[in-house]
Scaffold this active site. Sequence first.
Site, PDB file in Angstrom:
ATOM      1  N   CYS A 247      57.387  26.671  -2.814  1.00 44.93           N
ATOM      2  CA  CYS A 247      57.819  26.647  -4.056  1.00 44.93           C
ATOM      3  C   CYS A 247      56.769  27.263  -5.024  1.00 44.93           C
ATOM      4  O   CYS A 247      55.798  26.488  -5.260  1.00 44.93           O
ATOM      5  CB  CYS A 247      58.940  25.810  -4.761  1.00 44.93           C
ATOM      6  SG  CYS A 247      59.683  26.513  -6.192  1.00 44.93           S
ATOM      7  N   LEU A 248      56.684  28.450  -5.690  1.00 46.50           N
ATOM      8  CA  LEU A 248      55.711  28.864  -6.518  1.00 46.50           C
ATOM      9  C   LEU A 248      55.551  27.752  -7.802  1.00 46.50           C
ATOM     10  O   LEU A 248      54.595  27.849  -8.503  1.00 46.50           O
ATOM     11  CB  LEU A 248      55.903  30.204  -7.147  1.00 46.50           C
ATOM     12  CG  LEU A 248      56.009  31.340  -6.030  1.00 46.50           C
ATOM     13  CD1 LEU A 248      56.088  32.602  -6.445  1.00 46.50           C
ATOM     14  CD2 LEU A 248      54.663  31.222  -5.359  1.00 46.50           C
TER      15      LEU A 248
ATOM     16  N   HIS B 224      67.055  29.283  -1.386  1.00 47.64           N
ATOM     17  CA  HIS B 224      66.447  28.558  -2.240  1.00 47.64           C
ATOM     18  C   HIS B 224      66.355  29.284  -3.567  1.00 47.64           C
ATOM     19  O   HIS B 224      66.199  28.525  -4.790  1.00 47.64           O
ATOM     20  CB  HIS B 224      64.847  28.802  -1.570  1.00 47.64           C
ATOM     21  CG  HIS B 224      63.953  28.386  -2.335  1.00 47.64           C
ATOM     22  ND1 HIS B 224      63.168  27.191  -1.670  1.00 47.64           N
ATOM     23  CD2 HIS B 224      63.359  28.690  -3.399  1.00 47.64           C
ATOM     24  CE1 HIS B 224      62.066  26.975  -2.802  1.00 47.64           C
ATOM     25  NE2 HIS B 224      62.048  27.744  -3.626  1.00 47.64           N
TER      26      HIS B 224
ATOM     27  N   GLN C 220      61.997  31.044 -13.129  1.00 49.36           N
ATOM     28  CA  GLN C 220      60.577  30.678 -12.782  1.00 49.36           C
ATOM     29  C   GLN C 220      59.541  31.673 -13.726  1.00 49.36           C
ATOM     30  O   GLN C 220      58.454  31.147 -13.635  1.00 49.36           O
ATOM     31  CB  GLN C 220      60.330  31.094 -11.319  1.00 49.36           C
ATOM     32  CG  GLN C 220      60.928  30.156 -10.406  1.00 49.36           C
ATOM     33  CD  GLN C 220      60.615  30.370  -9.027  1.00 49.36           C
ATOM     34  OE1 GLN C 220      61.078  31.301  -8.186  1.00 49.36           O
ATOM     35  NE2 GLN C 220      59.727  29.542  -8.580  1.00 49.36           N
TER      36      GLN C 220
ATOM     37  N   HIS D 160      67.630  27.989  -7.899  1.00 50.30           N
ATOM     38  CA  HIS D 160      66.575  27.845  -8.935  1.00 50.30           C
ATOM     39  C   HIS D 160      67.548  28.340 -10.125  1.00 50.30           C
ATOM     40  O   HIS D 160      67.283  28.035 -11.313  1.00 50.30           O
ATOM     41  CB  HIS D 160      65.529  29.040  -8.716  1.00 50.30           C
ATOM     42  CG  HIS D 160      64.380  28.564  -8.169  1.00 50.30           C
ATOM     43  ND1 HIS D 160      63.558  27.610  -8.605  1.00 50.30           N
ATOM     44  CD2 HIS D 160      63.688  28.714  -7.161  1.00 50.30           C
ATOM     45  CE1 HIS D 160      62.421  27.259  -8.183  1.00 50.30           C
ATOM     46  NE2 HIS D 160      62.585  28.206  -7.271  1.00 50.30           N
TER      47      HIS D 160
HETATM   48  O1  LIG Z   1      55.310  32.268   0.773  1.00 45.80           O
HETATM   49  C1  LIG Z   1      55.576  30.974   0.632  1.00 45.80           C
HETATM   50  C2  LIG Z   1      55.255  30.496  -0.699  1.00 45.80           C
HETATM   51  S1  LIG Z   1      56.559  29.719  -1.301  1.00 45.80           S
HETATM   52  C3  LIG Z   1      57.966  30.985  -1.711  1.00 45.80           C
HETATM   53  O2  LIG Z   1      57.551  32.065  -1.385  1.00 45.80           O
HETATM   54  C4  LIG Z   1      59.212  30.545  -2.486  1.00 45.80           C
HETATM   55  C5  LIG Z   1      60.234  31.023  -1.752  1.00 45.80           C
HETATM   56  C6  LIG Z   1      60.713  30.461  -0.415  1.00 45.80           C
HETATM   57  C7  LIG Z   1      59.686  29.830   0.589  1.00 45.80           C
HETATM   58  C8  LIG Z   1      60.156  29.291   1.581  1.00 45.80           C
HETATM   59  C9  LIG Z   1      61.440  29.034   2.047  1.00 45.80           C
HETATM   60  C10 LIG Z   1      62.475  29.278   1.014  1.00 45.80           C
HETATM   61  C11 LIG Z   1      62.008  30.168  -0.063  1.00 45.80           C
HETATM   62  C12 LIG Z   1      59.102  31.429  -3.705  1.00 45.80           C
HETATM   63  C13 LIG Z   1      59.688  30.423  -4.802  1.00 45.80           C
HETATM   64  F1  LIG Z   1      59.209  29.744  -5.380  1.00 45.80           F
HETATM   65  F2  LIG Z   1      59.734  31.551  -5.891  1.00 45.80           F
HETATM   66  F3  LIG Z   1      61.162  30.600  -4.653  1.00 45.80           F
HETATM   67  C14 LIG Z   1      56.138  30.552   1.943  1.00 45.80           C
HETATM   68  C15 LIG Z   1      56.255  28.893   2.047  1.00 45.80           C
HETATM   69  C16 LIG Z   1      56.842  28.358   3.065  1.00 45.80           C
HETATM   70  C17 LIG Z   1      57.286  29.076   4.194  1.00 45.80           C
HETATM   71  C18 LIG Z   1      57.108  30.622   4.018  1.00 45.80           C
HETATM   72  C19 LIG Z   1      56.442  30.993   2.837  1.00 45.80           C
HETATM   73 ZN   LIG Z   2      61.334  28.025  -5.786  1.00 46.58          ZN
END
Ligand SMILES: O=C(CSC(=O)[C@H](Cc1ccccc1)CC(F)(F)F)c1ccccc1
Ligand SMILES: [Zn+2]
Length: 158
Positions: free
Chosen positions: A102-103, A144, A54, A148
């Site tokens: 996801c970022l 998750h 990422q 990636h």
């Molecule tokens: O903080 C986030 C933003 S998205 C995030 O943090 C991804 C990680 C993630 C969030 C939620 C579930 C699984 C993984 C990061 C990534 F994209 F780099 F993988 C979030 C989103 C949904 C539920 C809880 C938290």
């Molecule tokens: Zn992600």
Amino acid sequence: SAVLPVAQRGEIILTLKAVPVAASEFNSPWLEQLAQAMQATMLARNGVGIAAPQVYVSKRVIIVASRPNPRYPDAPDMAAVVMVNPEILQFSKETCLGEEGCLSVPDERGTVARAQRIIVRYFTLHGESVEATYEGFPARIVQHEVDHLDGVLFVERL
Ligand SMILES: O=C(CSC(=O)[C@H](Cc1ccccc1)CC(F)(F)F)c1ccccc1
Ligand SMILES: [Zn+2]
């Protein structure tokens, strides 16, 4: 340390299978700086995890940093874990549904089925091998992030 640009859905880097970190890279300043930049980027974007591809580095490094949040108020508040060459050895039969974001896919959230419990083997930045069991939200983040490393985005699992 440096907040890096985050690759967005549609960019090739996110579809590649990342390569394992070589033994010679453990304990190297390079790997430490990569982990620090990943952590700074994750924190700046308020994430609970991040994978090296990422930030345009196609290597098998992830960070997992569960914390309570509106979607998972009872998620454990865990210290960020840097996992090098993570391998999920076992997925529980039991799965659970949960909201993911996801970022690299900023304007989308979706419900994904993931194994409730996993056993993951990974190496620390110092090259020590660790085997750990995760369940619930932290297990979801690990799955998750490992996706990636294999070029898979959560939106492909909706
Ligand atoms: O903080 C986030 C933003 S998205 C995030 O943090 C991804 C990680 C993630 C969030 C939620 C579930 C699984 C993984 C990061 C990534 F994209 F780099 F993988 C979030 C989103 C949904 C539920 C809880 C938290
Ligand atoms: Zn992600």
